[in-house]
Design a protein around this motif. Structure first.
Motif, PDB file in Angstrom:
ATOM      1  N   GLY A 163       0.846  -1.188   0.000  1.00  0.00           N
ATOM      2  CA  GLY A 163       0.000   0.000   0.000  1.00  0.00           C
ATOM      3  C   GLY A 163       0.879   1.234   0.000  1.00  0.00           C
ATOM      4  N   SER A 164       0.336   2.336  -0.543  1.00  0.00           N
ATOM      5  CA  SER A 164       1.160   3.538  -0.716  1.00  0.00           C
ATOM      6  C   SER A 164       0.330   4.798  -0.552  1.00  0.00           C
ATOM      7  CB  SER A 164       1.799   3.507  -2.117  1.00  0.00           C
ATOM      8  OG  SER A 164       2.355   4.752  -2.469  1.00  0.00           O
ATOM      9  N   HIS A 165       1.038   5.904  -0.316  1.00  0.00           N
ATOM     10  CA  HIS A 165       0.366   7.208  -0.300  1.00  0.00           C
ATOM     11  C   HIS A 165      -0.067   7.652  -1.702  1.00  0.00           C
ATOM     12  CE1 HIS A 165       0.768   7.687   3.890  1.00  0.00           C
ATOM     13  NE2 HIS A 165       2.034   8.067   3.941  1.00  0.00           N
ATOM     14  N   ASP A 166       0.242   6.850  -2.745  1.00  0.00           N
ATOM     15  CA  ASP A 166      -0.281   7.165  -4.085  1.00  0.00           C
ATOM     16  C   ASP A 166      -1.711   6.656  -4.262  1.00  0.00           C
ATOM     17  OD1 ASP A 166      -0.133   4.416  -4.544  1.00  0.00           O
ATOM     18  OD2 ASP A 166       1.504   4.525  -5.989  1.00  0.00           O
ATOM     19  N   CYS A 167      -2.327   6.172  -3.164  1.00  0.00           N
ATOM     20  CA  CYS A 167      -3.727   5.714  -3.108  1.00  0.00           C
ATOM     21  C   CYS A 167      -3.943   4.315  -3.684  1.00  0.00           C
ATOM     22  CB  CYS A 167      -4.687   6.677  -3.823  1.00  0.00           C
ATOM     23  SG  CYS A 167      -4.634   8.361  -3.206  1.00  0.00           S
ATOM     24  N   SER A 168      -2.880   3.631  -4.094  1.00  0.00           N
ATOM     25  CA  SER A 168      -3.072   2.332  -4.731  1.00  0.00           C
ATOM     26  C   SER A 168      -2.596   1.186  -3.842  1.00  0.00           C
ATOM     27  CB  SER A 168      -2.334   2.263  -6.071  1.00  0.00           C
ATOM     28  OG  SER A 168      -0.940   2.134  -5.868  1.00  0.00           O
ATOM     29  N   ILE A 169      -3.256   0.034  -4.050  1.00  0.00           N
ATOM     30  CA  ILE A 169      -2.791  -1.242  -3.516  1.00  0.00           C
ATOM     31  C   ILE A 169      -2.281  -2.039  -4.711  1.00  0.00           C
ATOM     32  CG2 ILE A 169      -3.535  -3.450  -2.538  1.00  0.00           C
ATOM     33  CD1 ILE A 169      -5.527  -1.922  -0.827  1.00  0.00           C
ATOM     34  N   ARG A 170      -1.117  -2.637  -4.556  1.00  0.00           N
ATOM     35  CA  ARG A 170      -0.563  -3.459  -5.638  1.00  0.00           C
ATOM     36  C   ARG A 170      -0.297  -4.871  -5.126  1.00  0.00           C
ATOM     37  NH1 ARG A 170       3.366   0.512  -9.329  1.00  0.00           N
ATOM     38  NH2 ARG A 170       1.724   2.038  -9.761  1.00  0.00           N
ATOM     39  N   THR A 184      -7.105   1.351  -7.003  1.00  0.00           N
ATOM     40  CA  THR A 184      -7.179   2.486  -6.086  1.00  0.00           C
ATOM     41  C   THR A 184      -8.096   2.124  -4.931  1.00  0.00           C
ATOM     42  OG1 THR A 184      -6.825   4.014  -7.900  1.00  0.00           O
ATOM     43  CG2 THR A 184      -7.762   4.929  -5.890  1.00  0.00           C
ATOM     44  N   ALA A 185      -7.633   2.417  -3.707  1.00  0.00           N
ATOM     45  CA  ALA A 185      -8.394   1.952  -2.551  1.00  0.00           C
ATOM     46  C   ALA A 185      -8.874   3.076  -1.631  1.00  0.00           C
ATOM     47  CB  ALA A 185      -7.557   0.968  -1.747  1.00  0.00           C
ATOM     48  N   HIS A 186      -8.101   4.159  -1.513  1.00  0.00           N
ATOM     49  CA  HIS A 186      -8.452   5.222  -0.565  1.00  0.00           C
ATOM     50  C   HIS A 186      -8.155   6.599  -1.168  1.00  0.00           C
ATOM     51  CE1 HIS A 186      -9.103   2.632   3.010  1.00  0.00           C
ATOM     52  NE2 HIS A 186      -8.236   1.843   2.404  1.00  0.00           N
ATOM     53  N   ARG A 187      -8.877   7.589  -0.669  1.00  0.00           N
ATOM     54  CA  ARG A 187      -8.620   8.972  -1.085  1.00  0.00           C
ATOM     55  C   ARG A 187      -7.483   9.564  -0.255  1.00  0.00           C
ATOM     56  NH1 ARG A 187     -12.297  11.795   0.833  1.00  0.00           N
ATOM     57  NH2 ARG A 187     -13.479  10.160   1.879  1.00  0.00           N
ATOM     58  N   LYS A 188      -6.839  10.564  -0.803  1.00  0.00           N
ATOM     59  CA  LYS A 188      -5.770  11.244  -0.062  1.00  0.00           C
ATOM     60  C   LYS A 188      -6.348  12.196   0.973  1.00  0.00           C
ATOM     61  CE  LYS A 188      -1.353  11.258  -2.264  1.00  0.00           C
ATOM     62  NZ  LYS A 188      -0.085  11.966  -2.309  1.00  0.00           N
ATOM     63  N   LYS A 189      -5.634  12.329   2.074  1.00  0.00           N
ATOM     64  CA  LYS A 189      -5.979  13.310   3.097  1.00  0.00           C
ATOM     65  C   LYS A 189      -4.676  13.771   3.736  1.00  0.00           C
ATOM     66  CE  LYS A 189      -9.021  14.118   7.047  1.00  0.00           C
ATOM     67  NZ  LYS A 189     -10.001  13.519   7.979  1.00  0.00           N
ATOM     68  N   PHE A 190      -4.425  15.073   3.688  1.00  0.00           N
ATOM     69  CA  PHE A 190      -3.170  15.644   4.208  1.00  0.00           C
ATOM     70  C   PHE A 190      -1.945  14.920   3.625  1.00  0.00           C
ATOM     71  CE2 PHE A 190      -6.167  16.175   7.941  1.00  0.00           C
ATOM     72  CZ  PHE A 190      -6.492  17.490   7.632  1.00  0.00           C
ATOM     73  N   ASP A 191      -1.984  14.686   2.300  1.00  0.00           N
ATOM     74  CA  ASP A 191      -0.873  14.043   1.572  1.00  0.00           C
ATOM     75  C   ASP A 191      -0.615  12.600   1.986  1.00  0.00           C
ATOM     76  OD1 ASP A 191      -0.321  16.203  -0.089  1.00  0.00           O
ATOM     77  OD2 ASP A 191       0.976  17.146   1.408  1.00  0.00           O
ATOM     78  N   HIS A 195      -2.523   3.398   4.955  1.00  0.00           N
ATOM     79  CA  HIS A 195      -1.647   3.213   6.113  1.00  0.00           C
ATOM     80  C   HIS A 195      -1.338   1.750   6.397  1.00  0.00           C
ATOM     81  CE1 HIS A 195      -2.752   7.413   7.854  1.00  0.00           C
ATOM     82  NE2 HIS A 195      -1.665   7.456   7.111  1.00  0.00           N
ATOM     83  N   ASP A 196      -2.234   0.834   6.009  1.00  0.00           N
ATOM     84  CA  ASP A 196      -1.979  -0.573   6.304  1.00  0.00           C
ATOM     85  C   ASP A 196      -2.750  -1.467   5.342  1.00  0.00           C
ATOM     86  OD1 ASP A 196      -0.693  -2.582   7.608  1.00  0.00           O
ATOM     87  OD2 ASP A 196      -1.755  -2.382   9.509  1.00  0.00           O
ATOM     88  N   VAL A 197      -2.198  -2.658   5.085  1.00  0.00           N
ATOM     89  CA  VAL A 197      -2.863  -3.678   4.264  1.00  0.00           C
ATOM     90  C   VAL A 197      -2.685  -5.026   4.952  1.00  0.00           C
ATOM     91  CG1 VAL A 197      -2.621  -2.505   2.044  1.00  0.00           C
ATOM     92  CG2 VAL A 197      -0.768  -3.985   2.853  1.00  0.00           C
ATOM     93  N   ALA A 198      -3.613  -5.953   4.678  1.00  0.00           N
ATOM     94  CA  ALA A 198      -3.537  -7.272   5.329  1.00  0.00           C
ATOM     95  C   ALA A 198      -4.247  -8.325   4.491  1.00  0.00           C
ATOM     96  CB  ALA A 198      -4.169  -7.209   6.720  1.00  0.00           C
ATOM     97  N   ALA A 209      -6.496   0.008   5.365  1.00  0.00           N
ATOM     98  CA  ALA A 209      -6.907   1.115   6.232  1.00  0.00           C
ATOM     99  C   ALA A 209      -6.233   2.387   5.734  1.00  0.00           C
ATOM    100  CB  ALA A 209      -6.510   0.837   7.679  1.00  0.00           C
ATOM    101  N   GLY A 210      -6.978   3.496   5.728  1.00  0.00           N
ATOM    102  CA  GLY A 210      -6.436   4.704   5.122  1.00  0.00           C
ATOM    103  C   GLY A 210      -6.606   5.958   5.942  1.00  0.00           C
ATOM    104  N   ALA A 211      -5.921   7.010   5.481  1.00  0.00           N
ATOM    105  CA  ALA A 211      -5.990   8.313   6.134  1.00  0.00           C
ATOM    106  C   ALA A 211      -7.371   8.944   6.001  1.00  0.00           C
ATOM    107  CB  ALA A 211      -4.928   9.245   5.538  1.00  0.00           C
ATOM    108  N   ASP A 212      -8.199   8.412   5.084  1.00  0.00           N
ATOM    109  CA  ASP A 212      -9.570   8.925   4.905  1.00  0.00           C
ATOM    110  C   ASP A 212     -10.518   8.363   5.955  1.00  0.00           C
ATOM    111  OD1 ASP A 212      -9.689   6.306   4.044  1.00  0.00           O
ATOM    112  OD2 ASP A 212     -10.299   6.769   1.989  1.00  0.00           O
ATOM    113  N   ALA A 213      -9.983   7.728   6.999  1.00  0.00           N
ATOM    114  CA  ALA A 213     -10.719   7.184   8.135  1.00  0.00           C
ATOM    115  C   ALA A 213     -11.553   5.958   7.786  1.00  0.00           C
ATOM    116  CB  ALA A 213     -11.632   8.246   8.778  1.00  0.00           C
ATOM    117  N   LEU A 214     -11.248   5.324   6.650  1.00  0.00           N
ATOM    118  CA  LEU A 214     -11.980   4.137   6.239  1.00  0.00           C
ATOM    119  C   LEU A 214     -11.118   2.882   6.355  1.00  0.00           C
ATOM    120  CD1 LEU A 214     -13.714   5.465   2.991  1.00  0.00           C
ATOM    121  CD2 LEU A 214     -14.779   5.094   5.219  1.00  0.00           C
TER     122      LEU A 214
END
Length: 219
Positions: A163-170, A184-191, A195-198, A209-214
């Protein structure tokens, strides 16, 4: 329900960045922004059994994992770009993995479930693979368009998810080191974004899990 809470492990003086549980030993490992890695006995509330890096010799630990091939070892990455393998019982640093850009922060380190390999996710968009026996770099690749924040290997050890701050899971084939799926899995928030994949331990589910609180689960 207050009865659920068994107690609090007290010792860290700053944010806890990583937590991993060892079932066979009933031990808990934690790493913190206070610079230390601590080993706790999970069955009782007591001071830490061992404290590592208390002089911050390696930097601030950013991630920890248990070495799958040897239950007495843990692997820890640091904000300085170093990754080291420690013996949990003797507190000895067994090995420091080869590093060519030692100033680049490592965001995540994981141990391959069946092979003696450590995999690291880097702020400079790289994913790197290391031999746990020699410390040598096996493979390095630019994996995303922004910082790589998270890694997971499926229980069979065939696929790597990043997972990456580029919004993608690979999803990567671990044998060929090629990307076989991206979404693409999550929207950006504050760059920041992911944050985590499993991987689910037994079913064909993945989660993020992402910075977009989802938090999302994918089939």
């Amino acid at each position: 329900d207050p009865s659920v809470l068994k107690g609090a492990f007290v010792g860290h003086t700053d944010a806890v960045w990583g937590l991993v549980y060892s079932g066979p030993h009933q031990r808990l490992l934690s790493c913190s922004a206070d610079g230390t890695i601590r080993l706790w006995k999970a069955t009782e509330i007591a001071p830490a059994l061992n404290i590592f890096n208390d002089n911050q010799e390696m930097g601030i630990p950013s991630s920890i994992d248990l070495v799958s091939s040897d239950s007495s070892l843990m692997v820890t990455s640091f904000n300085t770009g170093h990754t080291s393998i420690f013996n949990m019982e003797t507190r000895q640093r067994i090995l420091t993995l080869e590093s060519f850009s030692s100033s680049c922060q490592i965001n995540k380190v994981i141990s391959h479930p069946t092979l003696p390999i450590s995999i690291t996710a880097h702020e400079d968009r790289h994913i790197k693979f290391y031999d746990n026996n020699t410390g040598k770099l096996i493979h390095s690749m630019v994996a995303h368009l922004d910082a790589v924040t998270s890694l997971a290997v499926d229980p069979n050890g065939l696929y790597l998810m990043s997972g990456s701050h580029d919004c993608s899971i690979r999803l990567w084939n671990l044998e060929s080191k090629t990307c076989i799926q991206e979404f693409t899995a999550h929207r950006k928030k504050f760059d920041e974004s992911i944050h985590d994949v499993a991987f689910h331990p037994s079913k064909c589910y993945i989660a993020s899990a992402g910075a977009d609180a989802l938090a999302k689960v994918f089939v």
